[in-house]
Write a protein that holds these residues in place. Structure first.
Motif, PDB file in Angstrom:
ATOM      1  N   THR A 132      70.345  27.497  62.601  1.00 40.31           N
ATOM      2  CA  THR A 132      70.606  28.917  62.239  1.00 40.31           C
ATOM      3  C   THR A 132      71.533  29.679  63.258  1.00 40.31           C
ATOM      4  O   THR A 132      71.759  29.112  64.265  1.00 40.31           O
ATOM      5  CB  THR A 132      69.197  29.492  62.482  1.00 40.31           C
ATOM      6  OG1 THR A 132      69.169  30.874  62.223  1.00 40.31           O
ATOM      7  CG2 THR A 132      68.317  29.295  63.808  1.00 40.31           C
ATOM      8  N   ASP A 133      72.070  30.671  62.668  1.00 44.59           N
ATOM      9  CA  ASP A 133      72.902  31.489  63.824  1.00 44.59           C
ATOM     10  C   ASP A 133      71.984  32.320  64.720  1.00 44.59           C
ATOM     11  O   ASP A 133      72.656  32.743  65.758  1.00 44.59           O
ATOM     12  CB  ASP A 133      73.613  32.446  62.751  1.00 44.59           C
ATOM     13  CG  ASP A 133      73.000  33.449  61.990  1.00 44.59           C
ATOM     14  OD1 ASP A 133      71.689  33.450  61.921  1.00 44.59           O
ATOM     15  OD2 ASP A 133      73.594  34.437  61.398  1.00 44.59           O
ATOM     16  N   GLU A 134      70.682  32.581  64.386  1.00 47.47           N
ATOM     17  CA  GLU A 134      69.995  33.087  65.318  1.00 47.47           C
ATOM     18  C   GLU A 134      70.046  32.889  66.793  1.00 47.47           C
ATOM     19  O   GLU A 134      69.268  33.580  67.694  1.00 47.47           O
ATOM     20  CB  GLU A 134      68.496  33.176  64.814  1.00 47.47           C
ATOM     21  CG  GLU A 134      68.783  34.061  63.533  1.00 47.47           C
ATOM     22  CD  GLU A 134      67.108  34.603  63.029  1.00 47.47           C
ATOM     23  OE1 GLU A 134      66.269  34.771  64.057  1.00 47.47           O
ATOM     24  OE2 GLU A 134      67.148  34.925  61.960  1.00 47.47           O
ATOM     25  N   VAL A 135      70.121  31.334  66.991  1.00 48.97           N
ATOM     26  CA  VAL A 135      70.046  30.876  68.260  1.00 48.97           C
ATOM     27  C   VAL A 135      71.059  31.532  69.377  1.00 48.97           C
ATOM     28  O   VAL A 135      71.067  31.449  70.580  1.00 48.97           O
ATOM     29  CB  VAL A 135      70.422  29.113  68.171  1.00 48.97           C
ATOM     30  CG1 VAL A 135      69.393  28.592  67.458  1.00 48.97           C
ATOM     31  CG2 VAL A 135      71.881  28.902  67.767  1.00 48.97           C
ATOM     32  N   TYR A 136      72.236  32.205  68.497  1.00 48.53           N
ATOM     33  CA  TYR A 136      73.196  32.843  69.554  1.00 48.53           C
ATOM     34  C   TYR A 136      72.796  34.261  69.983  1.00 48.53           C
ATOM     35  O   TYR A 136      73.453  35.024  70.325  1.00 48.53           O
ATOM     36  CB  TYR A 136      74.445  32.874  68.612  1.00 48.53           C
ATOM     37  CG  TYR A 136      74.832  31.548  68.248  1.00 48.53           C
ATOM     38  CD1 TYR A 136      75.465  30.472  69.090  1.00 48.53           C
ATOM     39  CD2 TYR A 136      75.250  31.410  66.840  1.00 48.53           C
ATOM     40  CE1 TYR A 136      75.740  29.364  68.671  1.00 48.53           C
ATOM     41  CE2 TYR A 136      75.850  30.158  66.865  1.00 48.53           C
ATOM     42  CZ  TYR A 136      76.051  29.175  67.371  1.00 48.53           C
ATOM     43  OH  TYR A 136      76.619  27.846  66.932  1.00 48.53           O
ATOM     44  N   PRO A 157      60.716  33.770  69.353  1.00 50.57           N
ATOM     45  CA  PRO A 157      60.034  32.719  69.430  1.00 50.57           C
ATOM     46  C   PRO A 157      60.388  31.830  68.397  1.00 50.57           C
ATOM     47  O   PRO A 157      61.045  30.491  68.681  1.00 50.57           O
ATOM     48  CB  PRO A 157      58.702  32.888  69.135  1.00 50.57           C
ATOM     49  CG  PRO A 157      58.453  34.247  69.775  1.00 50.57           C
ATOM     50  CD  PRO A 157      59.590  35.113  69.112  1.00 50.57           C
ATOM     51  N   TYR A 158      60.987  32.208  67.012  1.00 52.02           N
ATOM     52  CA  TYR A 158      61.755  31.353  66.194  1.00 52.02           C
ATOM     53  C   TYR A 158      63.127  30.945  66.778  1.00 52.02           C
ATOM     54  O   TYR A 158      63.188  29.464  66.649  1.00 52.02           O
ATOM     55  CB  TYR A 158      61.568  32.067  64.841  1.00 52.02           C
ATOM     56  CG  TYR A 158      62.614  31.458  63.884  1.00 52.02           C
ATOM     57  CD1 TYR A 158      62.495  30.114  63.293  1.00 52.02           C
ATOM     58  CD2 TYR A 158      63.964  32.098  63.670  1.00 52.02           C
ATOM     59  CE1 TYR A 158      63.296  29.608  62.530  1.00 52.02           C
ATOM     60  CE2 TYR A 158      64.967  31.409  62.884  1.00 52.02           C
ATOM     61  CZ  TYR A 158      64.471  30.132  62.356  1.00 52.02           C
ATOM     62  OH  TYR A 158      65.773  29.665  61.310  1.00 52.02           O
ATOM     63  N   SER A 159      63.752  31.730  67.085  1.00 48.57           N
ATOM     64  CA  SER A 159      65.231  31.297  67.398  1.00 48.57           C
ATOM     65  C   SER A 159      65.069  30.430  68.689  1.00 48.57           C
ATOM     66  O   SER A 159      65.992  29.532  68.918  1.00 48.57           O
ATOM     67  CB  SER A 159      66.196  32.433  67.443  1.00 48.57           C
ATOM     68  OG  SER A 159      65.511  33.427  68.406  1.00 48.57           O
ATOM     69  N   ALA A 160      64.050  30.755  69.661  1.00 42.07           N
ATOM     70  CA  ALA A 160      63.936  29.837  70.864  1.00 42.07           C
ATOM     71  C   ALA A 160      63.696  28.350  70.508  1.00 42.07           C
ATOM     72  O   ALA A 160      64.026  27.587  71.035  1.00 42.07           O
ATOM     73  CB  ALA A 160      63.041  30.705  71.852  1.00 42.07           C
ATOM     74  N   SER A 161      62.625  28.300  69.471  1.00 43.26           N
ATOM     75  CA  SER A 161      62.214  26.880  68.978  1.00 43.26           C
ATOM     76  C   SER A 161      63.503  26.277  68.156  1.00 43.26           C
ATOM     77  O   SER A 161      63.343  25.026  68.453  1.00 43.26           O
ATOM     78  CB  SER A 161      61.179  27.146  68.078  1.00 43.26           C
ATOM     79  OG  SER A 161      61.344  27.625  66.676  1.00 43.26           O
TER      80      SER A 161
END
Ligand code: NAD
Ligand code: DAU
Length: 352
Positions: A132-136, A157-161
């Motif tokens: 996902t782009d949320e990691v950025y 927590p989602y994007s960190a995982s």
């Protein structure tokens, strides 16, 4: 054949349907059938020998070992995840288990299988990690869109995982030579989207005459991509992507949440008007999501330049198809609005 994880979820089921229609190649589909997984999404494949469904957990190393040994796939496409940011805020444990430990188990099983493949099969094998782009993290209003070289700055927590899983995939390539590719995509929308997410939630709430809960000021920006365009991007990357690379995928379609909600309401006014008046009357601003990322945007030049991929749907064509799909599939919607779904609505919205 290929092995797909999470192929009964929103994007995974669209991918399996699209894959079998486009390529005819068989799929083994490993999915735990959590609340987000739904075999109804795959009903059109019932009796199709090219689709083998296995209900099971990606954390179950023995099961994954057995599936790889029995089916000998030429690629693993890893969609399975806990995917909803709000749920990760209420209960991060499941996200660490599936997204981090599950990806680790899958990588280890795949490494053992791939290491023992004969030369040609080994060279052609791929592990495709769907991320996902949320990691950025979050962009400021004028910042350039995310590219593949953007720093990782996950905020939920989602994007960190998911960021952790991306790092595992990268390390398995760097250390063991596992032939991986990762794609980082923006917000998808379309058929079979579980109605906990913004667009389907707004459609089903509006049709039920319920409030349309917009977090905070509703000016948060997402880059929306029609789901089958994501599927075609993954096919292109699997066939022609460069090993060890990452590719960002997006729709070039940044919009504020409040504008999306107004567009959905206007389409419903056109396609299924309510006697009570315009659906926009139901828009209700509610307490914001903690740590809410303000803006995501994708620069998809790399995948376009290297692989010639571009989205085929505009937001206008895609959102119309989506609203029409929900209007035509009220049985599917009723089916997923189980007791568990109602419990989630109470957990997330009652105190806002
Ligand atoms: P989803 O929540 O709709 O589906 C997830 C699927 O994974 C479900 O079928 C569920 O049963 C299955 N699953 C969950 N835990 C499992 C486990 N332990 N073992 C086996 N199966 C398990 O998710 P989605 O929206 O289809 O997202 C699919 C992937 O794409 C995820 O990895 C997500 O991070 C990524 N992604 C999603 C979006 C989006 O906008 N939805 C955008 C970019 C990337
Ligand atoms: O960017 C890709 C990501 O997009 C994926 O990795 C995630 O799996 C996927 O769920 C999605 O995450 P978002 O948090 O962006 O999607 P969601 O549909 O939950 O929310 C979209 C925007 O709408 C977000 O800014 C929060 C807001 N929102 C959401 C809900 C559910 C509301 O205002 N009200 C709501 O009720």
């Amino acid at each position: 054949m290929i092995l797909v994880t999470g192929g009964a979820g929103f994007i995974g089921s669209n991918f399996v349907l699209d894959w079998i229609a486009a390529t005819g190649e068989a799929v083994v589909n490993l999915d735990l059938l959590t609340y987000a997984g739904n075999l109804r999404n795959l009903a059109s494949l019932r009796g199709n020998a090219r689709h083998v469904f296995v209900q099971g957990d990606i954390c179950d190393r023995n099961l994954v070992d057995r599936l790889l040994a029995a089916h000998r796939p030429r690629a693993v496409l890893h969609f399975a995840a806990e995917s909803h940011v709000d749920r990760s805020i209420h209960g991060p444990g499941a996200f660490m288990r599936t997204n981090v430990e599950g990806t680790f188990a899958l990588l280890e099983a795949t490494r053992a299988y791939w290491s023992a493949l004969p030369g040609g099969a080994k060279a052609g094998f791929r592990f495709h990690h769907v991320s996902t782009d949320e990691v950025y993290g979050s962009l400021t209003p004028d910042a350039p869109a995310f590219t593949e070289s953007h720093a990782y700055e996950p905020n939920s927590p989602y994007s960190a995982s998911k960021a952790a899983s991306d790092h595992l995939v990268r390390a398995w390539h760097h250390t063991y030579g596992l032939p991986v590719i990762t794609t980082n995509c923006s917000n998808n929308y379309g058929p079979y989207h579980f109605p906990e997410k913004l667009i389907p939630l707004m459609i089903v709430n509006a049709l039920a005459g319920k409030p349309l809960p917009v977090y905070g000021d509703g000016r948060q920006i997402r880059d929306w991509l029609y789901v089958t365009d994501h599927c075609s991007a993954i096919r292109a990357v699997l066939e022609r992507g460069r090993l060890g690379e990452t590719y960002t995928i997006g729709g070039g379609n940044e919009q504020a949440n409040i504008d999306i909600v107004h567009r959905v309401a206007a389409l419903l006014d056109e396609l299924q008007p309510s006697a009570a008046g315009p659906y926009a009357r139901l828009i209700t601003h509610v307490a914001d999501r903690p740590g809410h990322d303000r803006r995501y945007a994708i620069d998809a030049q790399k995948i376009e330049r290297e692989l010639g991929w571009r989205p085929t749907e505009t937001f206008e064509t895609g959102i119309r198809k989506t609203v029409q799909w929900y209007l035509a599939n009220t049985d599917w919607v009723a089916d997923v609005q189980s007791g568990g779904y109602r419990d989630w609505l109470a957990t997330n919205y009652a105190a806002r």
